[in-house]
Design a protein around this motif. Structure first.
Motif, PDB file in Angstrom:
ATOM      1  N   ARG A 148       0.825  -1.294   0.050  1.00 40.97           N
ATOM      2  CA  ARG A 148       0.058  -0.006  -0.050  1.00 40.97           C
ATOM      3  C   ARG A 148       0.790   1.056   0.050  1.00 40.97           C
ATOM      4  O   ARG A 148       0.563   2.227  -0.657  1.00 40.97           O
ATOM      5  CB  ARG A 148      -0.955   0.008   1.202  1.00 40.97           C
ATOM      6  CG  ARG A 148      -2.145  -1.041   0.835  1.00 40.97           C
ATOM      7  CD  ARG A 148      -3.267  -0.588   1.766  1.00 40.97           C
ATOM      8  NE  ARG A 148      -4.541  -1.283   1.355  1.00 40.97           N
ATOM      9  CZ  ARG A 148      -4.955  -2.381   1.905  1.00 40.97           C
ATOM     10  NH1 ARG A 148      -4.400  -2.850   3.064  1.00 40.97           N
ATOM     11  NH2 ARG A 148      -6.092  -2.860   1.574  1.00 40.97           N
ATOM     12  N   GLN A 149       2.266   1.258   0.536  1.00 32.35           N
ATOM     13  CA  GLN A 149       3.098   2.557   0.489  1.00 32.35           C
ATOM     14  C   GLN A 149       3.314   2.544  -0.598  1.00 32.35           C
ATOM     15  O   GLN A 149       3.560   3.615  -1.282  1.00 32.35           O
ATOM     16  CB  GLN A 149       3.907   2.121   1.743  1.00 32.35           C
ATOM     17  CG  GLN A 149       3.467   2.345   3.031  1.00 32.35           C
ATOM     18  CD  GLN A 149       4.391   1.478   3.945  1.00 32.35           C
ATOM     19  OE1 GLN A 149       5.508   1.703   3.806  1.00 32.35           O
ATOM     20  NE2 GLN A 149       3.891   1.257   5.221  1.00 32.35           N
ATOM     21  N   ARG A 150       3.548   1.377  -1.397  1.00 32.06           N
ATOM     22  CA  ARG A 150       4.413   1.488  -3.028  1.00 32.06           C
ATOM     23  C   ARG A 150       3.284   2.237  -3.907  1.00 32.06           C
ATOM     24  O   ARG A 150       3.446   2.776  -4.704  1.00 32.06           O
ATOM     25  CB  ARG A 150       4.706   0.199  -3.315  1.00 32.06           C
ATOM     26  CG  ARG A 150       6.034  -0.353  -2.564  1.00 32.06           C
ATOM     27  CD  ARG A 150       6.806  -1.318  -3.391  1.00 32.06           C
ATOM     28  NE  ARG A 150       6.042  -2.643  -3.834  1.00 32.06           N
ATOM     29  CZ  ARG A 150       5.929  -3.285  -2.780  1.00 32.06           C
ATOM     30  NH1 ARG A 150       6.616  -3.718  -1.664  1.00 32.06           N
ATOM     31  NH2 ARG A 150       5.141  -4.645  -2.976  1.00 32.06           N
ATOM     32  N   VAL A 194       6.062   6.890   3.504  1.00 29.67           N
ATOM     33  CA  VAL A 194       6.692   7.047   2.205  1.00 29.67           C
ATOM     34  C   VAL A 194       7.615   8.358   2.204  1.00 29.67           C
ATOM     35  O   VAL A 194       8.718   8.391   1.668  1.00 29.67           O
ATOM     36  CB  VAL A 194       5.428   7.546   1.131  1.00 29.67           C
ATOM     37  CG1 VAL A 194       5.963   8.266  -0.118  1.00 29.67           C
ATOM     38  CG2 VAL A 194       4.845   6.228   0.910  1.00 29.67           C
ATOM     39  N   ARG A 195       7.244   9.462   3.130  1.00 29.32           N
ATOM     40  CA  ARG A 195       8.091  10.600   3.519  1.00 29.32           C
ATOM     41  C   ARG A 195       9.227  10.181   3.889  1.00 29.32           C
ATOM     42  O   ARG A 195      10.560  10.611   3.600  1.00 29.32           O
ATOM     43  CB  ARG A 195       7.314  11.541   4.455  1.00 29.32           C
ATOM     44  CG  ARG A 195       8.006  12.909   4.471  1.00 29.32           C
ATOM     45  CD  ARG A 195       7.455  13.829   5.510  1.00 29.32           C
ATOM     46  NE  ARG A 195       6.088  14.256   5.283  1.00 29.32           N
ATOM     47  CZ  ARG A 195       5.754  15.131   4.227  1.00 29.32           C
ATOM     48  NH1 ARG A 195       6.705  15.807   3.730  1.00 29.32           N
ATOM     49  NH2 ARG A 195       4.501  15.184   3.958  1.00 29.32           N
ATOM     50  N   GLY A 196       9.245   9.238   4.932  1.00 30.69           N
ATOM     51  CA  GLY A 196      10.427   8.910   5.376  1.00 30.69           C
ATOM     52  C   GLY A 196      11.523   8.003   4.502  1.00 30.69           C
ATOM     53  O   GLY A 196      12.720   8.334   4.266  1.00 30.69           O
ATOM     54  N   SER A 213      -5.511   6.019   8.032  1.00 27.39           N
ATOM     55  CA  SER A 213      -4.466   5.037   7.567  1.00 27.39           C
ATOM     56  C   SER A 213      -3.673   5.763   6.225  1.00 27.39           C
ATOM     57  O   SER A 213      -2.522   5.406   6.149  1.00 27.39           O
ATOM     58  CB  SER A 213      -5.389   3.842   6.876  1.00 27.39           C
ATOM     59  OG  SER A 213      -6.160   3.133   7.993  1.00 27.39           O
ATOM     60  N   LEU A 214      -4.130   6.634   5.341  1.00 24.95           N
ATOM     61  CA  LEU A 214      -3.403   7.295   4.259  1.00 24.95           C
ATOM     62  C   LEU A 214      -2.351   7.988   5.087  1.00 24.95           C
ATOM     63  O   LEU A 214      -1.251   7.920   4.337  1.00 24.95           O
ATOM     64  CB  LEU A 214      -4.452   8.060   3.496  1.00 24.95           C
ATOM     65  CG  LEU A 214      -3.923   9.042   2.448  1.00 24.95           C
ATOM     66  CD1 LEU A 214      -3.118   7.759   1.269  1.00 24.95           C
ATOM     67  CD2 LEU A 214      -4.993   9.866   1.732  1.00 24.95           C
ATOM     68  N   GLN A 215      -2.797   8.953   6.186  1.00 21.87           N
ATOM     69  CA  GLN A 215      -1.828   9.752   6.593  1.00 21.87           C
ATOM     70  C   GLN A 215      -0.439   8.772   7.244  1.00 21.87           C
ATOM     71  O   GLN A 215       0.651   9.202   7.043  1.00 21.87           O
ATOM     72  CB  GLN A 215      -2.181  10.221   7.916  1.00 21.87           C
ATOM     73  CG  GLN A 215      -3.299  11.554   7.513  1.00 21.87           C
ATOM     74  CD  GLN A 215      -2.706  12.537   6.769  1.00 21.87           C
ATOM     75  OE1 GLN A 215      -1.542  12.749   6.994  1.00 21.87           O
ATOM     76  NE2 GLN A 215      -3.344  13.105   5.967  1.00 21.87           N
ATOM     77  N   SER A 216      -0.739   7.414   7.654  1.00 17.36           N
ATOM     78  CA  SER A 216       0.420   6.417   8.196  1.00 17.36           C
ATOM     79  C   SER A 216       1.265   6.173   6.747  1.00 17.36           C
ATOM     80  O   SER A 216       2.334   6.303   7.031  1.00 17.36           O
ATOM     81  CB  SER A 216      -0.169   5.343   8.951  1.00 17.36           C
ATOM     82  OG  SER A 216      -0.947   5.799  10.058  1.00 17.36           O
ATOM     83  N   HIS A 217       0.415   5.745   5.678  1.00 18.96           N
ATOM     84  CA  HIS A 217       1.352   5.419   4.570  1.00 18.96           C
ATOM     85  C   HIS A 217       2.058   6.630   4.006  1.00 18.96           C
ATOM     86  O   HIS A 217       3.332   6.479   3.676  1.00 18.96           O
ATOM     87  CB  HIS A 217       0.472   4.749   3.395  1.00 18.96           C
ATOM     88  CG  HIS A 217      -0.196   3.732   3.901  1.00 18.96           C
ATOM     89  ND1 HIS A 217       0.102   2.665   4.632  1.00 18.96           N
ATOM     90  CD2 HIS A 217      -1.716   3.234   3.583  1.00 18.96           C
ATOM     91  CE1 HIS A 217      -0.415   1.483   4.730  1.00 18.96           C
ATOM     92  NE2 HIS A 217      -1.685   1.987   4.277  1.00 18.96           N
TER      93      HIS A 217
END
Length: 882
Positions: free
Chosen positions: A25-27, A70-72, A62-66
């Protein structure tokens, strides 16, 4: 340097090494942002792309977590390009740091084998490999269609440069993967034939033909059959015929072109860019066009021509963007694929011209800035620019070769008269011929007009012609040029004074017409038009359509000296165009509400919708010219009449132009609110969401101030469509529901829109209720067939979603019949695609193939980008994007 790779597994690279991105999901979040790098992606769009229909209860959390993860990952590459913006998120990376975007830039370099080769090599396997869900699947299919086009373009380029062996292996692999992809199979056939493996090439065709017959019940496309026939006859030239159109836009060559040997020799030495300067009427255009015709063999990829109207009537030069879009259309770029941004349009033109050998004639330019957006980049094209100005900017900054064109020398002028009048006639009155040359100041245009007058009156001696010129010469000041020797008004006036009274009155009336051309119906008096044509004062450049050389038009503008008569002529002409445009607009949408600013002018009658569309197509440029030169309510009235035609035809930049002009002149607040709404709609069509939103909100402010609830409802309905185009379906539904709440009653269009959006969000039961209510209202109202067709199309989508395929087919076929009656080809094709999807879903492969093939034919005829998606359906045999 940070790099995002999507054309294979989703990867993040920095400094030559991969960085961990995280779970699928992060990808997906990274891919959803990267494929639109540099543009804001809304949170709603990200949620839809990551979860599709299965949206979790706390999707935003959940989107904020992903996004944080991704930012990291991005920060581990030494940068932080993920930017939070109002309404969404932006991945602030240059396009060349995302392989998909870099691929698209390279693939746009038609004919450039090195760039196309680089584009093809960027693919590392299945795009977005490892990601699941509707959005990754849809993107894989769409991007793969782009890859096939690029591969075919690369293969054609390799064939053109003489290296067919390089493409056989890659093409063969793709044919094995996608055995029904005809363009790839054709490219492989050509490559095999070019390397002497003709038997293998013919075997490929036979295999393709059998597969198409067995799986689709279809024959190979005409282009495939043509390539096969060319190989059979060893006609290599036909076998590798270019896939793009070869434009041939040059005006007709001058039949009796005389002199200019030195100038022609200088042009022969021009490597890329020349500026032909000189006074009005000196023959700049004739020289450029003659040289381009003479050297046509040097430019096998065609000739482009545009009159930039730098010194045309009214002082309104052509916007360079209009010329760029015209060239892109001539080079085969469909209107929907032309970007809205002017810089992007010019970049696309340079890409299209790269690697080609064309001649471009940019005629009648005002200044260097008008020309620069049209110039090719480095390559084998030659561009000739003509202008009354010196354009020193092009010479200094762009390396243009300047060529100053002076009047003809005496021998060249004599040659012109000899060719036009015949040597026997000029030799018999040699002194009179010399006098005519002197009185015409050796100016080619003046000599041509004088000679034409003599040809039309064979009994008139040249001495009499010279006497007439001498007798009137002192009555006219120079029209153009910087010396008394360039006085063409004597010739113009001589021709004018020879006219009958009625024809002379008509010529003066033409002087108030805005151009660029006009019809016989607009001016009337067919006998007068024929007389003006015979006198070479006007030219019938197409059946029933006339135009003037810009000098002649300038001369005509000066003839009517009575302000009252001039105002009367202008009002009569404008009323003809406005009245006919109103008639045509009402034929296109008979139930359309009356304009806020009344239109009371009367024009010519039109028989039906087809006649209305033809009239608008012929007079579009004239109506735009009227809008640019008038003020008060007139531009608003013209924009109102043009709106439906421009919306259906696709020149949406013109929609922006006319509504911006309307806003600049109209004072009535309800009219301004309407103009803001229509301008916002035009920006929506051009995918310029920020501009669209700004004008919608200005329209809302005016409607709220006036207490106009119906107006507010309409704006919210249009804002729903803007949100839909951005993929913000929930916002779209909210605006549509607000439109319904404000109006206080169930507008059929609004109900249908709400139903369609509910269906898009998976609420098929609720959607069905709204769309059936809408259809009931449509069937008992005067709304046009296009509204009823839209309702039936929505019901087809809903029935399909409910699994009621037979009912969906009935709905789509009803919509299809209505769209066919309207002659609305785009929506016919769109409905055929949906109908084919439903047939496919219930196993009726032959019916789905027939629907998709008809849709493909229409899209190809329209030059529409959706053709590629339909080809993919036919190749894969499964519906996409449903």
């Amino acid at each position: 340097m940070l790099e995002v790779r999507l054309l294979g597994p989703v990867e993040l690279w920095a400094g030559g090494r991969p960085l961990p991105v995280g779970e699928p999901r992060q990808r997906t979040v990274l891919a959803a942002l990267a494929c639109e790098a540099g543009r804001v992606v809304t949170a709603e769009t990200l949620i839809d792309r990551v979860w599709g229909e299965a949206v979790p209860a706390r999707a935003r959390h959940s989107l904020q977590s992903h996004l944080a993860r991704v930012r990291g990952a991005l920060r581990r590459g030494g940068v932080d390009p993920l930017v939070r913006r109002s309404g969404g998120y932006l991945l602030d990376l240059p396009a060349d740091q995302v392989d998909l975007l870099r691929f698209r830039a390279l693939a746009g370099a038609h004919g450039d084998v090195a760039q196309l080769r680089s584009a093809v090599r960027l693919w590392r396997g299945e795009p977005l490999a490892g990601l699941t869900g509707d959005w990754p699947a849809a993107m894989r299919a769409a991007w793969d269609a782009e890859r096939l086009l690029a591969v075919v373009a690369w293969a054609e380029a390799e064939l053109a440069t003489g290296d067919p062996a390089a493409v056989i292996g890659p093409l063969g692999a793709i044919v094995r993967e996608q055995p029904l992809a005809e363009p790839v199979a054709v490219a492989l056939m050509r490559a095999l034939h070019a390397t002497g493996r003709t038997a293998d090439a013919l075997g490929q065709y036979d295999a393709l033909r059998r597969r198409l017959a067995d799986e689709l019940g279809a024959d190979p496309a005409p282009a495939t059959q043509a390539a096969h026939a060319a190989i059979l006859t060893s006609n290599e030239a036909a076998a590798v015929a270019p896939l793009e159109p070869v434009p041939a836009q040059l005006p007709a060559d001058v039949a009796d072109f005389a002199g200019r040997a030195g100038a022609l020799a200088q042009l022969d030495k021009v490597p890329a860019l020349a500026v032909i300067g000189g006074s009005a009427g000196v023959g700049k255009t004739a020289l450029a066009v003659h040289w381009a015709h003479r050297g046509a063999a040097r430019f096998p990829d065609g000739q482009l021509y545009v009159d930039l109207r730098g010194f045309g009537p009214g002082g309104t030069a052509m916007d360079p963007g209009e010329a760029v879009r015209g060239f892109l259309g001539a080079l085969g770029v469909p209107a929907p694929r032309i970007p809205a941004d002017p810089a992007a349009q010019s970049a696309l033109l340079r890409s299209r011209l790269a690697g080609k050998r064309l001649v471009l004639v940019l005629d009648n330019a005002r200044d260097s800035d008008q020309v620069r957006p049209l110039l090719p980049g480095a390559g084998a094209c030659v561009t000739l620019v003509t202008s009354r100005n010196q354009l020193t900017g092009l010479v200094a900054a762009d390396g243009a070769k300047p060529l100053h064109l002076d009047v003809l020398d005496h021998d060249e002028a004599r040659e012109l008269l000899d060719r036009r009048l015949g040597r026997d006639r000029t030799a018999a009155e040699a002194e009179a011929g010399d006098a005519i040359i002197g009185l015409c100041a050796r100016l080619p245009l003046a000599l041509t007009l004088a000679a034409a007058h003599a040809v039309m009156q064979p009994g008139l001696g040249l001495a009499a012609l010279a006497e007439g010129l001498a007798g009137t010469r002192h009555r006219w000041a120079p029209l153009a040029g910087d010396t008394p020797d360039t006085d063409v008004r004597a010739v113009f006036s001589w021709s004018y004074e020879a006219l009958t009274l009625d024809a002379a009155r008509l010529f003066r009336r033409i002087g108030v017409h805005p151009g660029p051309d006009f019809s016989a119906a607009a001016l009337g008096f067919a006998d007068g038009l024929r007389e003006l044509t015979r006198s070479n004062l006007i030219t019938e450049h197409a059946p029933g359509r006339y135009r003037l050389h810009d000098l002649m038009r300038a001369y005509a503008e000066t003839l009517e000296t009575d302000p009252a008569v001039r105002a009367e002529d202008e009002a009569r002409l404008f009323d003809h165009y406005l009245g006919t445009a109103f008639t045509a607009a009402m034929l296109l949408v008979p139930a359309r509400s009356a304009p806020v600013v009344p239109i009371e002018a009367a024009g010519q009658p039109l028989a039906d919708q087809e006649a209305a569309m033809r009239w608008f197509a012929a007079e579009r440029a004239v109506l735009l010219a009227w809008a640019a030169r008038t003020d008060g309510d007139r531009p608003w009235q013209l924009a109102w009449t043009l709106d439906t035609f421009l919306y259906r035809q696709g020149p949406w930049h013109d929609l922006v132009t006319v509504w911006e002009r309307a806003l600049a002149t109209v004072l009535d607040e309800p009219a301004r609110a309407y103009a803001h709404t229509r301008l916002a709609r035009a920006w929506t069509l051009l995918d310029r969401a920020a501009e669209a939103d700004r004008h919608y909100r200005l329209a809302l402010e005016l409607h709220e101030r006036a207490g106009d609830r119906d107006g507010q409802s309409i704006v919210h309905h249009e804002m729903a469509i803007l949100c839909e185009r951005q993929g913000r379906m929930r916002d779209a539904l909210a605006h549509a529901e607000q439109a319904l709440e404000i109006s206080g009653y169930g507008s059929a269009n609004t109900l249908n829109t709400i139903g369609f959006y509910r269906a898009q969000l998976g609420d098929f039961a609720g959607a069905l209720e709204f769309c059936e209510r809408a259809l009931a209202l449509f069937e008992n109202s005067s709304d046009g067939d296009d509204s009823r067709a839209a309702a039936w199309d929505s019901l087809g989508f809903i029935r399909h979603g409910l699994g009621e395929y037979d009912a969906a087919v009935e709905c789509y076929e009803t919509a299809l019949g209505l769209y066919r009656q309207l002659g609305d080809l785009y929506w016919v094709a769109d409905t055929l695609v949906h109908l084919g999807d439903t047939h496919q879903a219930c196993g009726r492969t032959a019916d789905s193939t027939a629907a998709w093939r008809e849709a493909l034919t229409i899209y190809e005829d329209l030059g529409h980008a959706n053709a590629a998606e339909v080809r993919q359906r036919l190749s894969a045999g499964i519906p996409q994007g449903s």
